[in-house]
Design a protein around this motif. Sequence first.
Motif, PDB file in Angstrom:
ATOM      1  N   SER A  45     -23.383  16.513   4.306  1.00  0.00           N
ATOM      2  CA  SER A  45     -22.085  16.071   4.803  1.00  0.00           C
ATOM      3  C   SER A  45     -21.168  15.670   3.648  1.00  0.00           C
ATOM      4  CB  SER A  45     -22.261  14.884   5.758  1.00  0.00           C
ATOM      5  OG  SER A  45     -22.938  13.823   5.101  1.00  0.00           O
ATOM      6  N   GLU A  46     -21.706  15.740   2.437  1.00  0.00           N
ATOM      7  CA  GLU A  46     -20.932  15.383   1.259  1.00  0.00           C
ATOM      8  C   GLU A  46     -20.032  16.538   0.843  1.00  0.00           C
ATOM      9  OE1 GLU A  46     -21.120  12.372   0.035  1.00  0.00           O
ATOM     10  OE2 GLU A  46     -22.808  11.729   1.276  1.00  0.00           O
ATOM     11  N   SER A  47     -18.967  16.201   0.135  1.00  0.00           N
ATOM     12  CA  SER A  47     -18.052  17.236  -0.340  1.00  0.00           C
ATOM     13  C   SER A  47     -18.156  17.449  -1.845  1.00  0.00           C
ATOM     14  CB  SER A  47     -16.607  16.879   0.035  1.00  0.00           C
ATOM     15  OG  SER A  47     -16.258  15.618  -0.521  1.00  0.00           O
ATOM     16  N   ASN A  48     -18.669  16.452  -2.554  1.00  0.00           N
ATOM     17  CA  ASN A  48     -18.813  16.548  -4.004  1.00  0.00           C
ATOM     18  C   ASN A  48     -20.287  16.501  -4.367  1.00  0.00           C
ATOM     19  OD1 ASN A  48     -15.999  16.554  -4.550  1.00  0.00           O
ATOM     20  ND2 ASN A  48     -15.956  14.345  -4.262  1.00  0.00           N
ATOM     21  N   TYR A  49     -20.737  17.605  -4.944  1.00  0.00           N
ATOM     22  CA  TYR A  49     -22.158  17.684  -5.270  1.00  0.00           C
ATOM     23  C   TYR A  49     -22.373  18.787  -6.302  1.00  0.00           C
ATOM     24  CZ  TYR A  49     -21.596  21.219  -1.593  1.00  0.00           C
ATOM     25  OH  TYR A  49     -21.145  22.247  -0.811  1.00  0.00           O
ATOM     26  N   ILE A  82     -29.557  27.500 -14.030  1.00  0.00           N
ATOM     27  CA  ILE A  82     -28.117  27.571 -13.852  1.00  0.00           C
ATOM     28  C   ILE A  82     -27.659  26.413 -12.975  1.00  0.00           C
ATOM     29  CG2 ILE A  82     -28.114  29.009 -11.771  1.00  0.00           C
ATOM     30  CD1 ILE A  82     -25.951  30.744 -13.249  1.00  0.00           C
ATOM     31  N   ARG A  83     -26.407  26.010 -13.158  1.00  0.00           N
ATOM     32  CA  ARG A  83     -25.845  24.873 -12.435  1.00  0.00           C
ATOM     33  C   ARG A  83     -24.466  25.252 -11.904  1.00  0.00           C
ATOM     34  NH1 ARG A  83     -24.158  19.618 -15.803  1.00  0.00           N
ATOM     35  NH2 ARG A  83     -22.502  21.026 -16.438  1.00  0.00           N
ATOM     36  N   GLN A  84     -24.152  24.721 -10.714  1.00  0.00           N
ATOM     37  CA  GLN A  84     -22.848  24.981 -10.097  1.00  0.00           C
ATOM     38  C   GLN A  84     -22.262  23.679  -9.579  1.00  0.00           C
ATOM     39  OE1 GLN A  84     -21.248  28.249  -9.306  1.00  0.00           O
ATOM     40  NE2 GLN A  84     -19.534  26.948  -8.743  1.00  0.00           N
ATOM     41  N   GLU A  85     -21.036  23.384  -9.975  1.00  0.00           N
ATOM     42  CA  GLU A  85     -20.338  22.230  -9.418  1.00  0.00           C
ATOM     43  C   GLU A  85     -19.648  22.668  -8.132  1.00  0.00           C
ATOM     44  OE1 GLU A  85     -20.210  21.608 -13.938  1.00  0.00           O
ATOM     45  OE2 GLU A  85     -20.168  23.273 -12.524  1.00  0.00           O
ATOM     46  N   ALA A  89     -31.985  23.374  -5.957  1.00  0.00           N
ATOM     47  CA  ALA A  89     -31.918  21.915  -5.872  1.00  0.00           C
ATOM     48  C   ALA A  89     -30.489  21.435  -5.693  1.00  0.00           C
ATOM     49  CB  ALA A  89     -32.533  21.281  -7.125  1.00  0.00           C
ATOM     50  N   PHE A  90     -30.357  20.302  -5.041  1.00  0.00           N
ATOM     51  CA  PHE A  90     -29.066  19.706  -4.685  1.00  0.00           C
ATOM     52  C   PHE A  90     -29.008  18.302  -5.260  1.00  0.00           C
ATOM     53  CE2 PHE A  90     -25.604  19.034  -1.564  1.00  0.00           C
ATOM     54  CZ  PHE A  90     -25.556  17.652  -1.522  1.00  0.00           C
ATOM     55  N   MET A  91     -27.822  17.933  -5.739  1.00  0.00           N
ATOM     56  CA  MET A  91     -27.619  16.562  -6.195  1.00  0.00           C
ATOM     57  C   MET A  91     -26.253  16.081  -5.758  1.00  0.00           C
ATOM     58  SD  MET A  91     -27.290  15.032 -10.063  1.00  0.00           S
ATOM     59  CE  MET A  91     -29.020  14.917 -10.489  1.00  0.00           C
ATOM     60  N   ASN A  92     -26.216  14.907  -5.113  1.00  0.00           N
ATOM     61  CA  ASN A  92     -24.934  14.296  -4.770  1.00  0.00           C
ATOM     62  C   ASN A  92     -24.236  13.834  -6.037  1.00  0.00           C
ATOM     63  OD1 ASN A  92     -24.453  14.330  -2.006  1.00  0.00           O
ATOM     64  ND2 ASN A  92     -25.870  12.646  -1.647  1.00  0.00           N
ATOM     65  N   LEU A  93     -22.935  13.921  -6.048  1.00  0.00           N
ATOM     66  CA  LEU A  93     -22.161  13.297  -7.106  1.00  0.00           C
ATOM     67  C   LEU A  93     -21.857  11.896  -6.617  1.00  0.00           C
ATOM     68  CD1 LEU A  93     -20.605  13.354  -9.757  1.00  0.00           C
ATOM     69  CD2 LEU A  93     -18.653  14.267  -8.496  1.00  0.00           C
TER      70      LEU A  93
END
Lengths: 119, 113
Positions: free
Chosen positions: A28-32, A49-52, A93-97
């Motif tokens: 439900s987050e928008s920034n991650y 690799i990483r994606q904002e 993998a997912f990470m919240n900002l």
Amino acid sequence: AQTVTQSQPEMSVQEAETVTLSCTYDTSESNYYLFWYKQPPSRQMILVIRQEAYKQQNATENRFSVNFQKAAKSFSLKISDSQLGDTAMYFCAFMNLMYSGGGADGLTFGKGTHLIIQP
Amino acid sequence: AAGVIQSPRHLIKEKRETATLKCYPIPRHDTVYWYQQGPGQDPQFLISFYEKMQSDKGSIPDRFSAQQFSDYHSELNMSSLELGDSALYFCASSLEGGGTEAFFGQGTRLTVV
């Protein structure tokens, strides 16, 4: 809480072929941030690799690229010209900002895709 | 280049014993994460620290505790060990918190017998 789903437990391709690994997530987050990690038989975790999430442009790193579809909550990894050394477990993998300037949310991993590159 | 150092690399303990795992982050990294990876499983986030304070908490059992010291190294203390605690424990470090690349150590393989 967020979830990460990798629907392909195992994939096998021939050397030099292109392969795409799928990943979907729910949040439900928008920034991650989204990541692909590689874990070879040595069990070392290696960032591929990483994606904002705020960036519309898909990330690329040499032979590795992603197809990030934010609305569809999809984050697939494409490996071009696959090599024997690409054989490994791949985790999405997912990470919240949490907030800028500090703080450290943990990564939520998918179950992984075991990629086998055949000679 | 310096990497994340974990010690010991392998550890065998008996049930109900205590174990302490250590993590030395990359120099100047201020954030440390701990993960547990059971056999054939994905890594599970346990806990993280930023600037020596707990930042986020995941699925860490109450029997486990951790801290980050003034030199930024971190220790994971595990008490009343159970067979199910047998796993690969990863430490990762990053600079300035979440979103930046987290570099993983080689892990500590804990076996509880």
